[in-house]
Design an enzyme around this catalytic site. Structure first.
Site, PDB file in Angstrom:
ATOM      1  N   ASP A   1       0.845  -1.199   0.000  1.00 32.16           N
ATOM      2  CA  ASP A   1       0.000   0.000   0.000  1.00 32.16           C
ATOM      3  C   ASP A   1       0.881   1.250   0.000  1.00 32.16           C
ATOM      4  O   ASP A   1       2.047   1.200   0.412  1.00 32.16           O
ATOM      5  CB  ASP A   1      -0.860   0.053   1.275  1.00 32.16           C
ATOM      6  CG  ASP A   1      -2.048  -0.911   1.236  1.00 32.16           C
ATOM      7  OD1 ASP A   1      -2.382  -1.421   0.166  1.00 32.16           O
ATOM      8  OD2 ASP A   1      -2.642  -1.119   2.315  1.00 32.16           O
TER       9      ASP A   1
ATOM     10  N   ARG B   1      -1.454  -0.582  -8.418  1.00 37.69           N
ATOM     11  CA  ARG B   1      -2.853  -0.245  -8.091  1.00 37.69           C
ATOM     12  C   ARG B   1      -2.936   1.275  -8.165  1.00 37.69           C
ATOM     13  O   ARG B   1      -2.182   1.975  -7.474  1.00 37.69           O
ATOM     14  CB  ARG B   1      -3.215  -0.708  -6.686  1.00 37.69           C
ATOM     15  CG  ARG B   1      -4.587  -0.166  -6.236  1.00 37.69           C
ATOM     16  CD  ARG B   1      -4.764  -0.202  -4.719  1.00 37.69           C
ATOM     17  NE  ARG B   1      -4.767  -1.544  -4.198  1.00 37.69           N
ATOM     18  CZ  ARG B   1      -4.343  -1.854  -2.976  1.00 37.69           C
ATOM     19  NH1 ARG B   1      -3.881  -0.922  -2.167  1.00 37.69           N
ATOM     20  NH2 ARG B   1      -4.370  -3.104  -2.565  1.00 37.69           N
TER      21      ARG B   1
HETATM   22  P1  FDA Z   1     -14.081   9.738  -4.717  1.00 35.06           P
HETATM   23  O1  FDA Z   1     -13.532  10.056  -3.382  1.00 35.06           O
HETATM   24  O2  FDA Z   1     -14.177  10.809  -5.725  1.00 35.06           O
HETATM   25  O3  FDA Z   1     -15.482   9.055  -4.508  1.00 35.06           O
HETATM   26  C1  FDA Z   1     -16.304   8.658  -5.597  1.00 35.06           C
HETATM   27  C2  FDA Z   1     -17.570   8.048  -5.037  1.00 35.06           C
HETATM   28  O4  FDA Z   1     -17.257   6.847  -4.342  1.00 35.06           O
HETATM   29  C3  FDA Z   1     -18.294   8.912  -4.000  1.00 35.06           C
HETATM   30  O5  FDA Z   1     -19.147   9.824  -4.594  1.00 35.06           O
HETATM   31  C4  FDA Z   1     -19.018   7.851  -3.192  1.00 35.06           C
HETATM   32  O6  FDA Z   1     -20.160   7.400  -3.881  1.00 35.06           O
HETATM   33  C5  FDA Z   1     -18.037   6.716  -3.176  1.00 35.06           C
HETATM   34  N1  FDA Z   1     -17.139   6.772  -1.997  1.00 35.06           N
HETATM   35  C6  FDA Z   1     -15.824   7.089  -2.006  1.00 35.06           C
HETATM   36  N2  FDA Z   1     -15.294   6.999  -0.760  1.00 35.06           N
HETATM   37  C7  FDA Z   1     -16.305   6.627   0.031  1.00 35.06           C
HETATM   38  C8  FDA Z   1     -16.411   6.358   1.424  1.00 35.06           C
HETATM   39  N3  FDA Z   1     -15.369   6.463   2.247  1.00 35.06           N
HETATM   40  N4  FDA Z   1     -17.628   5.990   1.908  1.00 35.06           N
HETATM   41  C9  FDA Z   1     -18.696   5.859   1.109  1.00 35.06           C
HETATM   42  N5  FDA Z   1     -18.660   6.092  -0.222  1.00 35.06           N
HETATM   43  C10 FDA Z   1     -17.492   6.475  -0.760  1.00 35.06           C
HETATM   44  N6  FDA Z   1      -5.277   5.323  -0.783  1.00 35.06           N
HETATM   45  C11 FDA Z   1      -3.963   5.526  -0.511  1.00 35.06           C
HETATM   46  O7  FDA Z   1      -3.551   6.660  -0.291  1.00 35.06           O
HETATM   47  N7  FDA Z   1      -3.103   4.451  -0.471  1.00 35.06           N
HETATM   48  C12 FDA Z   1      -3.505   3.188  -0.740  1.00 35.06           C
HETATM   49  O8  FDA Z   1      -2.707   2.251  -0.705  1.00 35.06           O
HETATM   50  C13 FDA Z   1      -4.883   2.979  -1.037  1.00 35.06           C
HETATM   51  N8  FDA Z   1      -5.377   1.741  -1.314  1.00 35.06           N
HETATM   52  C14 FDA Z   1      -6.655   1.596  -1.776  1.00 35.06           C
HETATM   53  C15 FDA Z   1      -7.125   0.360  -2.217  1.00 35.06           C
HETATM   54  C16 FDA Z   1      -8.377   0.249  -2.793  1.00 35.06           C
HETATM   55  C17 FDA Z   1      -8.836  -1.082  -3.293  1.00 35.06           C
HETATM   56  C18 FDA Z   1      -9.214   1.393  -2.913  1.00 35.06           C
HETATM   57  C19 FDA Z   1     -10.548   1.317  -3.571  1.00 35.06           C
HETATM   58  C20 FDA Z   1      -8.777   2.603  -2.441  1.00 35.06           C
HETATM   59  C21 FDA Z   1      -7.525   2.718  -1.854  1.00 35.06           C
HETATM   60  N9  FDA Z   1      -7.089   3.932  -1.356  1.00 35.06           N
HETATM   61  C22 FDA Z   1      -5.751   4.084  -1.047  1.00 35.06           C
HETATM   62  C23 FDA Z   1      -8.057   5.025  -1.091  1.00 35.06           C
HETATM   63  C24 FDA Z   1      -8.181   5.998  -2.249  1.00 35.06           C
HETATM   64  O9  FDA Z   1      -6.990   6.734  -2.370  1.00 35.06           O
HETATM   65  C25 FDA Z   1      -9.346   6.970  -2.052  1.00 35.06           C
HETATM   66  O10 FDA Z   1      -9.140   7.707  -0.882  1.00 35.06           O
HETATM   67  C26 FDA Z   1     -10.705   6.301  -1.974  1.00 35.06           C
HETATM   68  O11 FDA Z   1     -10.793   5.211  -2.848  1.00 35.06           O
HETATM   69  C27 FDA Z   1     -11.830   7.298  -2.341  1.00 35.06           C
HETATM   70  O12 FDA Z   1     -11.641   7.750  -3.654  1.00 35.06           O
HETATM   71  P2  FDA Z   1     -12.529   7.287  -4.918  1.00 35.06           P
HETATM   72  O13 FDA Z   1     -11.577   6.917  -6.006  1.00 35.06           O
HETATM   73  O14 FDA Z   1     -13.456   6.221  -4.547  1.00 35.06           O
HETATM   74  O15 FDA Z   1     -13.237   8.585  -5.428  1.00 35.06           O
END
Ligand code: FDA
Length: 283
Positions: A107, A160
């Site tokens: 990560d 990732r």
């Molecule tokens: P965004 O934040 O724009 O959200 C898009 C939509 O997703 C929202 O409108 C909502 O519907 C939904 N959503 C997002 N977050 C939500 C929440 N907490 N609760 C409910 N709904 C939510 N980061 C990092 O810095 N280091 C890492 O190693 C990882 N590893 C990792 C693994 C995996 C499998 C995922 C999916 C994510 C990570 N992350 C991470 C976290 C990532 O950086 C990010 O903070 C979150 O995925 C939220 O961003 P989105 O891409 O979902 O988009």
């Protein structure tokens, strides 16, 4: 209250809990990656204990024939204490995964660890055979990430791609969400064109739709990459993608050290905090 609320995002406290949750996700057509919660440990015994739990996970995954790999934070296995010790512990873990034909994802944490994490992953990638037993995470909010994607892809390292979950200053990270999203899409397209098996980690439906459209135009098959989402977030979208024939992997954390992980999930979406507060005052 926090512990109860965190159950939405965390499989439970024990290894058995994460195994049960993983089996259910596998049965629903999704792969998983398991995360032992914890970060920034401050003594070598804790680091050894964490890595021991990961070894056990790899063995359990094999014995139970689960479609699963593991995700590790370097600060959970002693990165802040002794870099050489941490490197040795993680190297042992990646060798174990390679022997079992499995995979360790490192990560990505806050920006003070970015360069050193990438350096370590590159070392592990060239030290352990088969080399694709280890991969890393790139955060689209960092300005540097385009160059990192180019370097990592040139070395054949699996990435990732996520947007990034830490609070970073504007001199190193895009402050505006729309710029992060645009960079995410740009980097995701680079990954899809690289011929390497990468993970597209987001719950952002608009971004996912654009990636699917791009894959269709470029004739990139669903077997060439996977979508990844966090356990308990957008379950509807996870299932929809599986139904449409896309590969999906859920990131499932477990353990007692849920607090920092839970707080990052709240910070991403203030509606989560509101939801929890409403239910707290209702009960
Ligand atoms: P965004 O934040 O724009 O959200 C898009 C939509 O997703 C929202 O409108 C909502 O519907 C939904 N959503 C997002 N977050 C939500 C929440 N907490 N609760 C409910 N709904 C939510 N980061 C990092 O810095 N280091 C890492 O190693 C990882 N590893 C990792 C693994 C995996 C499998 C995922 C999916 C994510 C990570 N992350 C991470 C976290 C990532 O950086 C990010 O903070 C979150 O995925 C939220 O961003 P989105 O891409 O979902 O988009």
């Amino acid at each position: 209250m926090g512990r109860n609320a965190s159950r939405r995002f965390v499989a439970g406290n024990t290894m058995e809990d994460v195994m049960t949750a993983s089996k259910a996700m596998n049965d629903a057509g999704m792969a998983v990656t398991m995360d032992v919660l914890g970060e920034n440990v401050t003594n070598p015994d804790e680091a050894r204990e964490s890595v021991g739990a990961y070894h056990q996970l790899l063995d359990e995954i094999t014995q139970r024939k689960l479609n699963a790999n593991v995700s590790v934070k370097l600060t959970h296995v002693g990165f802040d204490i002794d870099r050489q010790m941490c490197r040795d512990l993680v190297c042992g873990l990646v060798r174990h995964a390679a022997d079992l034909n499995n995979f360790v994802r490192i990560d990505m944490e806050g920006s003070s660890y970015t360069q050193s994490t990438l350096d370590l992953v590159k070392q592990l990638h060239s030290a352990v055979q088969p080399a694709d037993a280890v991969g890393v995470v790139v955060q689209a909010y960092l300005y540097r990430s385009e160059k990192d994607v180019q370097d990592l892809c040139a070395q054949g390292i699996r990435i990732r791609l996520c947007k990034g979950a830490y609070d970073e200053p504007r001199n190193i990270a895009f402050p505006k969400k729309r710029d992060v999203d645009a960079n995410y899409i740009k980097l995701a397209k680079m990954l899809l064109n690289s011929g390497i098996y990468h993970g597209i980690a987001t719950h952002d439906q608009r971004v996912i739709e654009e990636i699917i459209c791009f894959a269709g135009k470029q004739k990139i098959p669903p077997s060439a990459f996977e979508f990844q989402m966090l356990y308990g977030i957008r379950r509807d979208l996870q299932q929809q993608l599986v139904r449409e024939g896309w590969r999906v992997r859920a990131y499932i954390p477990f353990g007692t050290e849920w607090y920092p992980y839970f707080m990052r999930r709240l910070a991403e979406r203030p509606a989560n905090a509101l939801f929890i507060a409403k239910n707290f005052f209702r009960s």
